[in-house]
Design a protein around this motif. Structure first.
Motif, PDB file in Angstrom:
ATOM      1  N   GLY A 259       0.765  -1.238   0.000  1.00 19.21           N
ATOM      2  CA  GLY A 259       0.000   0.000   0.000  1.00 19.21           C
ATOM      3  C   GLY A 259       0.792   1.282   0.000  1.00 19.21           C
ATOM      4  N   GLY A 260       2.111   1.211  -0.127  1.00 13.70           N
ATOM      5  CA  GLY A 260       2.914   2.432  -0.085  1.00 13.70           C
ATOM      6  C   GLY A 260       2.591   3.398  -1.210  1.00 13.70           C
ATOM      7  N   LYS A 261       2.432   2.880  -2.417  1.00 12.65           N
ATOM      8  CA  LYS A 261       2.166   3.762  -3.560  1.00 12.65           C
ATOM      9  C   LYS A 261       0.743   4.291  -3.519  1.00 12.65           C
ATOM     10  CE  LYS A 261       5.632   1.371  -6.372  1.00 12.65           C
ATOM     11  NZ  LYS A 261       5.960   0.359  -5.325  1.00 12.65           N
ATOM     12  N   ALA A 262      -0.203   3.465  -3.078  1.00 15.73           N
ATOM     13  CA  ALA A 262      -1.583   3.938  -2.923  1.00 15.73           C
ATOM     14  C   ALA A 262      -1.642   5.085  -1.911  1.00 15.73           C
ATOM     15  CB  ALA A 262      -2.489   2.792  -2.483  1.00 15.73           C
ATOM     16  N   ALA A 263      -0.942   4.919  -0.807  1.00 18.98           N
ATOM     17  CA  ALA A 263      -0.919   5.971   0.208  1.00 18.98           C
ATOM     18  C   ALA A 263      -0.318   7.256  -0.347  1.00 18.98           C
ATOM     19  CB  ALA A 263      -0.131   5.492   1.427  1.00 18.98           C
ATOM     20  N   HIS A 264       0.741   7.116  -1.138  1.00 23.58           N
ATOM     21  CA  HIS A 264       1.387   8.299  -1.706  1.00 23.58           C
ATOM     22  C   HIS A 264       0.434   9.031  -2.650  1.00 23.58           C
ATOM     23  CE1 HIS A 264       5.317  10.052  -3.593  1.00 23.58           C
ATOM     24  NE2 HIS A 264       4.649  10.945  -2.892  1.00 23.58           N
ATOM     25  N   VAL A 265      -0.336   8.292  -3.445  1.00 26.41           N
ATOM     26  CA  VAL A 265      -1.336   8.912  -4.314  1.00 26.41           C
ATOM     27  C   VAL A 265      -2.331   9.715  -3.475  1.00 26.41           C
ATOM     28  CG1 VAL A 265      -3.314   8.421  -5.811  1.00 26.41           C
ATOM     29  CG2 VAL A 265      -1.135   7.241  -6.195  1.00 26.41           C
ATOM     30  N   LEU A 266      -2.803   9.132  -2.375  1.00 25.94           N
ATOM     31  CA  LEU A 266      -3.779   9.801  -1.526  1.00 25.94           C
ATOM     32  C   LEU A 266      -3.176  10.992  -0.791  1.00 25.94           C
ATOM     33  CD1 LEU A 266      -5.446   6.571  -0.131  1.00 25.94           C
ATOM     34  CD2 LEU A 266      -6.554   8.263  -1.612  1.00 25.94           C
ATOM     35  N   GLU A 267      -1.891  10.947  -0.521  1.00 25.02           N
ATOM     36  CA  GLU A 267      -1.220  12.079   0.111  1.00 25.02           C
ATOM     37  C   GLU A 267      -1.120  13.262  -0.849  1.00 25.02           C
ATOM     38  OE1 GLU A 267       1.576   9.204   2.932  1.00 25.02           O
ATOM     39  OE2 GLU A 267       2.484  10.353   1.285  1.00 25.02           O
ATOM     40  N   ARG A 268      -1.094  12.980  -2.148  1.00 26.16           N
ATOM     41  CA  ARG A 268      -0.893  14.031  -3.145  1.00 26.16           C
ATOM     42  C   ARG A 268      -2.194  14.651  -3.644  1.00 26.16           C
ATOM     43  NH1 ARG A 268       3.882  14.560  -5.843  1.00 26.16           N
ATOM     44  NH2 ARG A 268       2.758  15.098  -7.760  1.00 26.16           N
ATOM     45  N   ALA A 269      -3.308  13.903  -3.595  1.00 28.94           N
ATOM     46  CA  ALA A 269      -4.565  14.442  -4.124  1.00 28.94           C
ATOM     47  C   ALA A 269      -5.747  13.713  -3.490  1.00 28.94           C
ATOM     48  CB  ALA A 269      -4.606  14.294  -5.649  1.00 28.94           C
ATOM     49  N   ARG A 270      -6.914  14.346  -3.547  1.00 32.74           N
ATOM     50  CA  ARG A 270      -8.143  13.749  -3.022  1.00 32.74           C
ATOM     51  C   ARG A 270      -8.836  13.038  -4.181  1.00 32.74           C
ATOM     52  NH1 ARG A 270      -8.703  15.428   2.057  1.00 32.74           N
ATOM     53  NH2 ARG A 270      -7.554  17.300   2.678  1.00 32.74           N
ATOM     54  N   VAL A 271      -8.624  11.748  -4.235  1.00 37.98           N
ATOM     55  CA  VAL A 271      -9.096  10.953  -5.362  1.00 37.98           C
ATOM     56  C   VAL A 271     -10.020   9.843  -4.877  1.00 37.98           C
ATOM     57  CG1 VAL A 271      -6.936  11.400  -6.585  1.00 37.98           C
ATOM     58  CG2 VAL A 271      -7.180   9.291  -5.248  1.00 37.98           C
ATOM     59  N   GLY A 272     -10.757   9.261  -5.813  1.00 32.78           N
ATOM     60  CA  GLY A 272     -11.455   8.016  -5.545  1.00 32.78           C
ATOM     61  C   GLY A 272     -10.520   6.878  -5.907  1.00 32.78           C
ATOM     62  N   LEU A 273     -10.210   6.018  -4.949  1.00 32.14           N
ATOM     63  CA  LEU A 273      -9.179   5.007  -5.153  1.00 32.14           C
ATOM     64  C   LEU A 273      -9.724   3.604  -4.932  1.00 32.14           C
ATOM     65  CD1 LEU A 273      -6.037   4.388  -5.506  1.00 32.14           C
ATOM     66  CD2 LEU A 273      -5.995   4.275  -3.016  1.00 32.14           C
ATOM     67  N   LEU A 274      -9.447   2.729  -5.893  1.00 32.37           N
ATOM     68  CA  LEU A 274      -9.690   1.302  -5.719  1.00 32.37           C
ATOM     69  C   LEU A 274      -8.335   0.620  -5.615  1.00 32.37           C
ATOM     70  CD1 LEU A 274     -11.370  -1.289  -5.679  1.00 32.37           C
ATOM     71  CD2 LEU A 274     -11.357  -1.259  -8.191  1.00 32.37           C
ATOM     72  N   ALA A 275      -8.084  -0.037  -4.489  1.00 32.14           N
ATOM     73  CA  ALA A 275      -6.835  -0.766  -4.270  1.00 32.14           C
ATOM     74  C   ALA A 275      -7.121  -2.256  -4.359  1.00 32.14           C
ATOM     75  CB  ALA A 275      -6.240  -0.420  -2.907  1.00 32.14           C
ATOM     76  N   LEU A 276      -6.517  -2.912  -5.342  1.00 32.39           N
ATOM     77  CA  LEU A 276      -6.705  -4.348  -5.548  1.00 32.39           C
ATOM     78  C   LEU A 276      -5.477  -5.111  -5.097  1.00 32.39           C
ATOM     79  CD1 LEU A 276      -8.078  -4.792  -9.192  1.00 32.39           C
ATOM     80  CD2 LEU A 276      -9.390  -4.854  -7.074  1.00 32.39           C
ATOM     81  N   ASP A 277      -5.700  -6.321  -4.613  1.00 36.59           N
ATOM     82  CA  ASP A 277      -4.613  -7.271  -4.415  1.00 36.59           C
ATOM     83  C   ASP A 277      -5.244  -8.663  -4.326  1.00 36.59           C
ATOM     84  OD1 ASP A 277      -1.485  -6.917  -3.738  1.00 36.59           O
ATOM     85  OD2 ASP A 277      -2.247  -8.757  -2.803  1.00 36.59           O
ATOM     86  N   ASN A 278      -4.534  -9.659  -4.812  1.00 40.82           N
ATOM     87  CA  ASN A 278      -5.105 -11.013  -4.803  1.00 40.82           C
ATOM     88  C   ASN A 278      -4.796 -11.782  -3.530  1.00 40.82           C
ATOM     89  OD1 ASN A 278      -2.426 -11.591  -5.137  1.00 40.82           O
ATOM     90  ND2 ASN A 278      -2.646 -12.718  -7.053  1.00 40.82           N
ATOM     91  N   ASP A 279      -4.167 -11.116  -2.551  1.00 39.24           N
ATOM     92  CA  ASP A 279      -3.824 -11.740  -1.278  1.00 39.24           C
ATOM     93  C   ASP A 279      -4.546 -10.984  -0.166  1.00 39.24           C
ATOM     94  OD1 ASP A 279      -2.545 -12.413   1.193  1.00 39.24           O
ATOM     95  OD2 ASP A 279      -0.781 -13.097   0.118  1.00 39.24           O
ATOM     96  N   ALA A 280      -5.543 -11.620   0.442  1.00 36.99           N
ATOM     97  CA  ALA A 280      -6.343 -10.952   1.471  1.00 36.99           C
ATOM     98  C   ALA A 280      -5.501 -10.538   2.671  1.00 36.99           C
ATOM     99  CB  ALA A 280      -7.482 -11.867   1.921  1.00 36.99           C
ATOM    100  N   GLY A 281      -4.533 -11.374   3.037  1.00 37.71           N
ATOM    101  CA  GLY A 281      -3.684 -11.041   4.166  1.00 37.71           C
ATOM    102  C   GLY A 281      -2.853  -9.804   3.907  1.00 37.71           C
TER     103      GLY A 281
END
Length: 432
Positions: A259-281
């Protein structure tokens, strides 16, 4: 030393060092990690020395691993004891010669290895007597000289004929600890001042990065619990900068964990974000990171799904921006994960390249006309970088390639410091 031998044995059986260390008792974990990382960076040499000293290794995998650990540490100890030895600035463990021998023999006291204690002692003492000649003979093997698998060495030599040796050497030096300041909560200048008050020296890099003079546990650094910063290499920090998120954009982070890059995107702008990953853990780690940084909101959605199977998760609304930080061999971060070189196989490159191609082809369908897709890998193998980008362009005539760094190599700068992990970036716009 015995805990380290167990970790090395686990890597040789195909488990990651991270998994092996997670099973190590907590009081031993930090020391075991430091020694294990050191050994991983010298495992090729230690293995070749072992084969020269012990013609028939006993059929005991743990003893074999203990012998390799002991030889790696003993060689470092003897090198450090030479009159003209350079100062140890790498923060890697260096012990006295007698300490290494005594601790190794003591580790061999356990019942399963006790029959081989004499063999271990004899091998180590012979190495202390004959080290120069043994090293000369061992280093005739490229795997021992460079401490990488032969296929890895040959691929880098072909891809980077003028830089391959420097790349191999750079992978054996621990990378710096780099922070990314959460500019929603603090400025880079404020963070520098707060670190200085705690006696921590840092210098800025990029738009929101700080390189620490010395690595230390995160809870010893001010502002972690308050969400002022995250640990993220300077090369990885370029993803959100290149993506250029803007307020109101709909953004997909397709392979999000941790989630580091997703967090950085959210730190830079107020966006609608969908974060996907195939590992629930691993997706739970994304949630934890966003919570700590104060970035969770209604417009952020986490979903466990396979990015390559868009029909299972995409609702048909096209994205303005898509980040495709796809699975790869991780050859660009070997300095931080030195076990990678021993876990990977040459055939893995073709497998990951095929998976990458499948993922970005699926993701391209979700990009709106005029939108952008950023392809990213932490690899230095061209098959996962430039060759993949060219293949994508060939297969998608509606894609236009925009300026991006391309291949970032983890090589030292003029000051002798390698401030970036190996990374590849290619940015594409969908023609309207």
């Amino acid at each position: 030393m015995l805990a380290c031998a167990r970790a090395v044995q686990a890597v040789r059986s195909g488990r990651s060092l991270s998994d092996a260390l997670a099973a190590t008792p907590a009081p031993l974990r930090a020391a075991t990690q430091a020694i294990s990382f050191h050994v991983m960076r010298r495992l090729g040499l230690a293995t070749e020395i072992k084969s020269l000293l012990v013609k028939r290794t006993p059929p005991n995998p743990l003893f074999d691993a203990l012998l390799q650990v002991s030889l790696a540490l003993l060689d470092t100890a003897m090198e450090a004891s030479l009159p003209d030895a350079p100062a140890n600035t790498s923060q890697e463990p260096v012990y006295a010669v007698h300490t290494v021998v005594n601790q190794a023999v003591r580790a061999a006291e356990m019942p399963a290895m006790r029959p081989y204690k004499g063999l271990l002692n004899a091998a180590l003492r012979r190495f202390t007597r004959e080290r120069p000649g043994i090293l000369t003979q061992a280093r005739r093997n490229p795997v021992a000289k460079w401490n990488y698998p032969l296929w890895w060495i040959k691929r880098l030599e072909r891809a980077y004929p003028d830089q391959w040796q420097a790349l191999l050497q750079a992978g054996d030096r621990p990378g710096p600890m780099t922070l990314r300041v959460n500019t929603r909560r603090a400025s880079v200048h404020e963070m520098i001042e707060r670190l200085a008050e705690a006696g921590i020296q840092s210098e800025p890099i990029g738009e929101a990065g700080l390189v620490l003079a010395h690595a230390r546990p995160v809870h010893e650094i001010p502002g972690f619990d308050e969400g002022w910063w995250s640990v993220q290499d300077a090369a990885a920090q370029q993803a959100a900068v290149l993506l250029r998120p803007f307020d109101g954009a709909l953004v997909l982070d397709a392979c999000s964990a941790p989630g580091g890059k997703a967090a950085h995107v959210l730190e830079r702008a107020r966006v609608g974000l969908l974060a996907l990953d195939n590992d629930a853990g691993r997706l739970e780690r994304v949630q934890q990171n966003l919570d700590r940084l104060g970035l969770q909101a209604d417009e952020v959605r986490l979903q466990c799904a396979d990015a390559a199977e868009s029909s299972a998760w995409w609702d048909g609304r096209p994205f303005d921006l898509v980040l495709a930080d796809v699975p790869c061999t991780a050859s660009g971060v070997v300095r931080r994960h030195p076990d990678i070189r021993w876990l990977r196989r040459e055939a893995d490159i073709a497998r990951t390249a095929a998976l990458q191609q499948k993922i970005i082809a699926a993701l391209w369908k979700t990009v709106k006309p005029g939108g952008r897709l950023l392809y990213a890998t932490c690899s230095i193998f061209p098959q996962e970088g430039e060759q993949q980008a060219q293949r994508f362009l060939d297969m998608h005539p509606d894609a236009e390639r925009l300026p991006a760094p391309g291949q970032i190599l983890p090589l030292p700068d003029a000051g002798g410091r390698a401030l970036y992990d190996g990374f590849f970036y290619a940015l594409f716009a969908k023609r309207a």
